[in-house]
Structures are given as C-alpha cells and as structure tokens.
Scaffold this motif. Structure first.
Motif, PDB file in Angstrom:
ATOM      1  N   ALA A  56       0.848  -1.208   0.000  1.00 32.35           N
ATOM      2  CA  ALA A  56       0.000   0.000   0.000  1.00 32.35           C
ATOM      3  C   ALA A  56       0.872   1.242   0.000  1.00 32.35           C
ATOM      4  O   ALA A  56       0.662   2.179   0.767  1.00 32.35           O
ATOM      5  CB  ALA A  56      -0.950  -0.007   1.193  1.00 32.35           C
ATOM      6  N   SER A  57       1.879   1.268  -0.894  1.00 31.34           N
ATOM      7  CA  SER A  57       2.836   2.370  -0.927  1.00 31.34           C
ATOM      8  C   SER A  57       2.339   3.491  -1.823  1.00 31.34           C
ATOM      9  O   SER A  57       1.331   3.372  -2.524  1.00 31.34           O
ATOM     10  CB  SER A  57       4.194   1.870  -1.430  1.00 31.34           C
ATOM     11  N   ILE A  58       3.097   4.598  -1.800  1.00 30.29           N
ATOM     12  CA  ILE A  58       2.742   5.743  -2.640  1.00 30.29           C
ATOM     13  C   ILE A  58       2.912   5.414  -4.119  1.00 30.29           C
ATOM     14  O   ILE A  58       2.367   6.106  -4.982  1.00 30.29           O
ATOM     15  CB  ILE A  58       3.577   6.983  -2.269  1.00 30.29           C
ATOM     16  N   PHE A  59       3.702   4.373  -4.424  1.00 26.44           N
ATOM     17  CA  PHE A  59       3.855   3.885  -5.798  1.00 26.44           C
ATOM     18  C   PHE A  59       3.006   2.636  -6.000  1.00 26.44           C
ATOM     19  O   PHE A  59       3.354   1.754  -6.790  1.00 26.44           O
ATOM     20  CB  PHE A  59       5.320   3.566  -6.107  1.00 26.44           C
ATOM     21  N   GLY A  60       1.879   2.552  -5.298  1.00 20.42           N
ATOM     22  CA  GLY A  60       1.038   1.361  -5.333  1.00 20.42           C
ATOM     23  C   GLY A  60       0.504   1.026  -6.710  1.00 20.42           C
ATOM     24  O   GLY A  60       0.256  -0.141  -7.024  1.00 20.42           O
ATOM     25  N   LEU A  61       0.320   2.038  -7.568  1.00 19.15           N
ATOM     26  CA  LEU A  61      -0.137   1.793  -8.940  1.00 19.15           C
ATOM     27  C   LEU A  61       1.034   1.705  -9.911  1.00 19.15           C
ATOM     28  O   LEU A  61       0.883   1.203 -11.022  1.00 19.15           O
ATOM     29  CB  LEU A  61      -1.096   2.907  -9.384  1.00 19.15           C
ATOM     30  N   GLY A  62       2.178   2.232  -9.474  1.00 21.44           N
ATOM     31  CA  GLY A  62       3.377   2.166 -10.299  1.00 21.44           C
ATOM     32  C   GLY A  62       3.190   2.784 -11.667  1.00 21.44           C
ATOM     33  O   GLY A  62       2.545   3.830 -11.819  1.00 21.44           O
ATOM     34  N   ILE A  63       3.716   2.113 -12.667  1.00 22.91           N
ATOM     35  CA  ILE A  63       3.684   2.599 -14.036  1.00 22.91           C
ATOM     36  C   ILE A  63       2.548   1.974 -14.838  1.00 22.91           C
ATOM     37  O   ILE A  63       2.364   2.271 -16.025  1.00 22.91           O
ATOM     38  CB  ILE A  63       5.043   2.323 -14.709  1.00 22.91           C
ATOM     39  N   MET A  64       1.726   1.124 -14.186  1.00 25.71           N
ATOM     40  CA  MET A  64       0.700   0.380 -14.909  1.00 25.71           C
ATOM     41  C   MET A  64      -0.346   1.262 -15.580  1.00 25.71           C
ATOM     42  O   MET A  64      -0.779   0.958 -16.702  1.00 25.71           O
ATOM     43  CB  MET A  64       0.034  -0.630 -13.972  1.00 25.71           C
ATOM     44  N   PRO A  65      -0.814   2.381 -14.952  1.00 29.42           N
ATOM     45  CA  PRO A  65      -1.757   3.252 -15.682  1.00 29.42           C
ATOM     46  C   PRO A  65      -1.169   3.806 -16.972  1.00 29.42           C
ATOM     47  O   PRO A  65      -1.881   3.963 -17.968  1.00 29.42           O
ATOM     48  CB  PRO A  65      -2.047   4.377 -14.671  1.00 29.42           C
ATOM     49  N   TYR A  66       0.131   4.085 -16.972  1.00 33.62           N
ATOM     50  CA  TYR A  66       0.782   4.577 -18.188  1.00 33.62           C
ATOM     51  C   TYR A  66       0.804   3.489 -19.263  1.00 33.62           C
ATOM     52  O   TYR A  66       0.604   3.775 -20.451  1.00 33.62           O
ATOM     53  CB  TYR A  66       2.205   5.036 -17.872  1.00 33.62           C
ATOM     54  N   ILE A  67       1.050   2.241 -18.847  1.00 35.83           N
ATOM     55  CA  ILE A  67       1.029   1.127 -19.795  1.00 35.83           C
ATOM     56  C   ILE A  67      -0.359   0.986 -20.403  1.00 35.83           C
ATOM     57  O   ILE A  67      -0.512   0.802 -21.620  1.00 35.83           O
ATOM     58  CB  ILE A  67       1.439  -0.187 -19.094  1.00 35.83           C
ATOM     59  N   SER A  68      -1.389   1.079 -19.567  1.00 31.28           N
ATOM     60  CA  SER A  68      -2.771   0.982 -20.059  1.00 31.28           C
ATOM     61  C   SER A  68      -3.078   2.098 -21.046  1.00 31.28           C
ATOM     62  O   SER A  68      -3.675   1.866 -22.103  1.00 31.28           O
ATOM     63  CB  SER A  68      -3.748   1.039 -18.882  1.00 31.28           C
ATOM     64  N   ALA A  69      -2.646   3.328 -20.719  1.00 32.63           N
ATOM     65  CA  ALA A  69      -2.882   4.465 -21.606  1.00 32.63           C
ATOM     66  C   ALA A  69      -2.141   4.295 -22.929  1.00 32.63           C
ATOM     67  O   ALA A  69      -2.674   4.627 -24.002  1.00 32.63           O
ATOM     68  CB  ALA A  69      -2.454   5.761 -20.917  1.00 32.63           C
ATOM     69  N   SER A  70      -0.925   3.765 -22.866  1.00 32.60           N
ATOM     70  CA  SER A  70      -0.142   3.556 -24.089  1.00 32.60           C
ATOM     71  C   SER A  70      -0.799   2.522 -25.001  1.00 32.60           C
ATOM     72  O   SER A  70      -0.819   2.694 -26.228  1.00 32.60           O
ATOM     73  CB  SER A  70       1.278   3.103 -23.730  1.00 32.60           C
ATOM     74  N   ILE A  71      -1.346   1.468 -24.400  1.00 31.51           N
ATOM     75  CA  ILE A  71      -2.036   0.442 -25.191  1.00 31.51           C
ATOM     76  C   ILE A  71      -3.273   1.022 -25.868  1.00 31.51           C
ATOM     77  O   ILE A  71      -3.547   0.775 -27.044  1.00 31.51           O
ATOM     78  CB  ILE A  71      -2.403  -0.755 -24.298  1.00 31.51           C
ATOM     79  N   VAL A  72      -4.032   1.842 -25.116  1.00 33.46           N
ATOM     80  CA  VAL A  72      -5.226   2.476 -25.678  1.00 33.46           C
ATOM     81  C   VAL A  72      -4.857   3.365 -26.852  1.00 33.46           C
ATOM     82  O   VAL A  72      -5.481   3.310 -27.928  1.00 33.46           O
ATOM     83  CB  VAL A  72      -5.961   3.285 -24.591  1.00 33.46           C
ATOM     84  N   LEU A  73      -3.817   4.196 -26.700  1.00 33.38           N
ATOM     85  CA  LEU A  73      -3.390   5.089 -27.785  1.00 33.38           C
ATOM     86  C   LEU A  73      -2.855   4.301 -28.974  1.00 33.38           C
ATOM     87  O   LEU A  73      -3.074   4.678 -30.126  1.00 33.38           O
ATOM     88  CB  LEU A  73      -2.330   6.051 -27.276  1.00 33.38           C
ATOM     89  N   GLN A  74      -2.186   3.191 -28.697  1.00 35.01           N
ATOM     90  CA  GLN A  74      -1.665   2.361 -29.784  1.00 35.01           C
ATOM     91  C   GLN A  74      -2.796   1.763 -30.610  1.00 35.01           C
ATOM     92  O   GLN A  74      -2.719   1.712 -31.848  1.00 35.01           O
ATOM     93  CB  GLN A  74      -0.788   1.245 -29.208  1.00 35.01           C
ATOM     94  N   LEU A  75      -3.854   1.341 -29.950  1.00 33.76           N
ATOM     95  CA  LEU A  75      -5.015   0.808 -30.666  1.00 33.76           C
ATOM     96  C   LEU A  75      -5.756   1.905 -31.420  1.00 33.76           C
ATOM     97  O   LEU A  75      -6.258   1.686 -32.527  1.00 33.76           O
ATOM     98  CB  LEU A  75      -5.956   0.106 -29.678  1.00 33.76           C
ATOM     99  N   ILE A 119      -5.075  11.315  -4.621  1.00 37.74           N
ATOM    100  CA  ILE A 119      -4.104  12.340  -5.014  1.00 37.74           C
ATOM    101  C   ILE A 119      -2.682  11.789  -4.950  1.00 37.74           C
ATOM    102  O   ILE A 119      -1.888  11.958  -5.883  1.00 37.74           O
ATOM    103  CB  ILE A 119      -4.247  13.581  -4.110  1.00 37.74           C
ATOM    104  N   VAL A 120      -2.366  11.114  -3.846  1.00 35.60           N
ATOM    105  CA  VAL A 120      -1.001  10.600  -3.657  1.00 35.60           C
ATOM    106  C   VAL A 120      -0.676   9.508  -4.672  1.00 35.60           C
ATOM    107  O   VAL A 120       0.415   9.497  -5.265  1.00 35.60           O
ATOM    108  CB  VAL A 120      -0.826  10.062  -2.215  1.00 35.60           C
ATOM    109  N   LEU A 121      -1.605   8.583  -4.901  1.00 30.90           N
ATOM    110  CA  LEU A 121      -1.357   7.491  -5.847  1.00 30.90           C
ATOM    111  C   LEU A 121      -1.204   8.010  -7.279  1.00 30.90           C
ATOM    112  O   LEU A 121      -0.345   7.537  -8.032  1.00 30.90           O
ATOM    113  CB  LEU A 121      -2.492   6.467  -5.775  1.00 30.90           C
TER     114      LEU A 121
END
Length: 438
Positions: free
Chosen positions: A69-88, A151-153
């Motif tokens: 449950a850290s401040i990097f709890g989501l990490g880079i995964m939202p960016y990966i999801s956004a990149s996949i959406v833009l790629q499609l 906000i923090v995540l």
C-alpha cells in the motif's frame, strides 16, 4: 572471466556510458525506496496483503508496492494501459493515424495525450486500489483517506512516469520497461530462497534440477525473442554521374514473435472476467459456482486450455495490426527494391503476408506454452512465487529488457572501438544490412 572483467573496465572507461549507468542505478534506487513508503493514514502493522488473481499479477509487476500500500502502489501500470489504448487508437481511428504520420510534432501530441489519459486512468484505478485495503489498517476518516490516497497514488504514478522518461533520456535502456523489470526482478531473491527452504536438505537435487530447467526456459525465451525470418531484397542498379553502382542485396527481418508480450497481457486480463461474472450468481447457481471456482484456479486444465487458445488468437490479431505487409511492399516499391522472383506491389504484399502467417503459428504456439508453463511448474511442486519466473509475462518482459539494454551497451562499446559484450562483437540477430519492417 578475464574477458568479462576487461569488458566491465571498458564500460566504465567510457565517460558517457558510465554516467548513464550510474544515473540509471540512482533512478532505480529512488523507485525501489518509494515502493516501501506507505500511504498517509495507514497503519502498516494492520496491512493484510491481497495477492490473489489480478492483484497478485499487479504486485509482481510492481515489486511488492501494491501489497505494501505504498505511494507507488499503482506504479507505471496506468501509463502502460494508456499507451495500449493510444496504440489501438492509432490503428483504428483516422485522426490518430494522421497524427502519427506527422513526424516529431505528431509524436509529441500523442505523448501529451498519453500523459493526460494516464492521469485519468490512475485516478480511476486509485479508487479500486483503496477499496482493496482492509478497513482495520486505515487509521483516519475513510472519506479523507480515499481523497488523499487518490491524489497521492496519482502523483506517484506521474512521478514513476517521469522517472521512466529520465532513465530513457539520461540513463541506459527503455525507462518504462526498466521500471517494470526491476519490480519483477526484486521478487526473485525472496522467491528462490523460499523455494530452497521448502525443499529441505533431501530436496537439494530437486532444487538444482529446477534451476537447470529455469536456465533452459530462459534460453528458449531468448531464442523466441530474437528469432527472425529473413526475406531477401534486391535493389536495382543505379547510375550516379558516369558511374554504375551495382544493386545492393539486403533483407526484411520478420520476427517470429512480432506481437511480443501483448497477447499474454490481453489474454490474462480477459481471463479474470469469467470468475468475476460468475461470482454474481455463485450463491444461487451451481454452474456459475463451478465456472467461478474453475477459472479462479490458474492451475486447472480448463483455465490453461482457454488461456492458451486466447493467446493464439491475440498473437495473430496483434501481429496483424503491428506489421503491415501493404506498407512494407509500398516502401520497397518507392525505394526501388524488390523480392527476387516476386512482382512488386500487391504480389509482394501477399507474399510477405503468407510468410508472416506461417511463421506466426509456431511463435504463437510457443508463446502459449511459455505463458502456461508457470502453472505446470506449480503443479509439479514448485512454490507459487518461484513458478512465476518459469515463463509468462514476467519472464518475457525481463528477457526483452535485458536484451535491449545489452544492445545499447554494445553500441557504445563498438563506437569506442572496444570489444563487445559477445565474442563476435554483435548480439545475435543484429546486423547493419537490414531493411526496417515497419
């Protein structure tokens, strides 16, 4: 061993390369430290890690940041999801197709849209993340905790995205991929220790055999990642002034696994749907209860058969949208190149498409085998944590990132006229005489 030590000395003798490696280490250290900083308002002693199903997959990619449950709890995964959406979108929507063809300015616009979409996805995922935290660990008002955590995540995700970009610009390797790989690798020492302790002294030979099998699995994934089918290309003779230049003979490298790790990611995302949908009627319907229990167990044969078939389908789908035979044929025609024995234009496109279809099948089958091998290893007695390194998304990502990083280091060494990382001075699969298949 002497050659290896000499190569390390050569690496650190190059000022630019040495600075980039040290920068990369520093950025990675910041990322790992942030994975242990708990969200404000949480009592760490009351945390109960939820690492089942999708949560376990996320926690593997994030190096334990999710379960902490850290401040990097989501990490880079939202960016990966956004990149996949833009790629499609760049494949399906003409507006984004046009933007992609605008060169550097179009790339900047797509990157900016990706960043904005990352923030939106991170805020949405932050709500789900907070819902997974057990209420006993929350030491403040629930509403206040939800708002501050969102906000923090989200800020943590943006910071991870910034770290990835900095690694790419000032470090070595692809920054985003490097952060994912570090999260995965950070679990390896603990997994191998737990596996060793679980075997006891009598199981030392079994543990040694597991390490040997792991070595050959890694080597096979390296072969799958680097395997290409070369299509010879001949360029017509050209006249320059009073000189006649003979045509060059090059080749188009078609990768056996052109889809990379994307089919496994897509298939794994959809494999959670049956159990989620079945859970709605699990209490009242016996069939729904059976489906839910079957597809929530990734070692069941039903799960692995469906998982493997979906990977086969998605491999062909993603290869079809990432490699365009028509564009390759048009590029060859404009540059005066042709495949010997094949007419330029539509015939060339059909020829490339036929080869791509044939080489994709063995690549897709082997990719499916790699994806289900962790469940096979677990059924044979390997612990859950250690079995994740016998294949699947984790292993393919690690192999791909390591190979890419080694190639960048290799290029620096060759530019400075040092011996490369390999005896031949080149990594397997690299060549200077290549037609880029894009």
């Amino acid at each position: 061993m002497k050659k290896f030590i000499t190569t390390i000395k050569n690496i650190f003798a190059i000022d630019d390369l040495r600075i980039r490696i040290l920068n990369t280490i520093g950025f990675i250290a910041i990322f790992r430290l942030g994975s242990f900083v708990v969200l404000p308002g949480i009592d760490p002693n009351q945390l109960q890690a939820n690492t089942s199903g999708l949560f376990g997959l996320l926690d593997t990619f994030l190096g334990g940041a999710f379960s902490n449950a850290s401040i990097f709890g989501l990490g880079i995964m939202p960016y990966i999801s956004a990149s996949i959406v833009l790629q499609l979108l760049t494949i399906a929507v003409p507006y984004f197709q046009k933007m992609q063809k605008e060169g550097e300015s179009g790339r900047k616009k797509i990157n900016q849209i990706t960043r904005v979409l990352t923030i939106i996805i991170a805020m949405a995922q932050a709500i789900g993340f907070v819902a997974t935290i057990n209420s006993e660990a929350i030491a403040i008002n629930t509403t206040l905790f939800t708002i501050t955590s969102m906000i923090v995540l989200t800020t943590g995700t943006v910071f991870c995205m910034w770290l990835g970009e900095k690694i790419t610009d000032k470090g070595i390797g692809n920054g985003i991929s490097m952060l994912i790989m570090i999260g995965i690798v950070s679990r390896f020492p603990g997994a191998i220790v737990a596996e060793f302790l679980s075997k006891q002294l009598s199981g030392a030979l079994v543990f040694l055999f597991e390490l040997i099998v792991l070595f050959f699995v890694v080597m096979s994934v390296v072969m799958l990642t680097q395997a290409i089918r070369r299509i010879p290309v001949q360029y017509a003779k050209q006249v320059g002034g009073s000189s006649l230049y003979s045509g060059q003979r090059q080749f188009i490298p078609l990768k056996v696994n052109a889809a990379g790790v994307m089919p496994i990611i897509f298939a794994q995302s959809l494999m959670f749907l049956p159990s989620m949908i079945a859970s709605i009627w699990a209490d009242t319907n016996e069939t729904a209860n059976y489906i839910g229990s079957t597809f929530s167990d990734f070692t069941s044969w039903q799960y692995n058969v469906v998982f493997g078939l979906m990977i086969l389908i998605f491999t062909y789908f993603y290869t079809a949208i990432s490699v365009n035979p028509n564009q390759i044929a048009d590029d060859l025609k404009r540059s005066g190149g042709f495949i010997p024995g094949v007419k330029p234009g539509r015939t060339t496109s059909e020829y490339i498409d036929a080869i791509l279809t044939r080489i994709t099948l063995p690549g897709a089958i082997y990719l499916a085998l790699v994806a289900i091998f962790p469940s096979i290893a677990m059924m044979l007695g390997v612990t859950r944590e250690f079995s994740q390194f016998f294949g699947g998304t984790s292993l393919i990502i690690m192999v791909g990132v390591v190979l890419d990083t080694l190639q960048q280091i290799e290029s620096y060494l060759l530019m400075k006229h040092y011996d490369g990382m390999m005896k031949t001075g080149k990594l397997r699969g690299r060549t200077d005489n290549v037609v880029i298949a894009s």
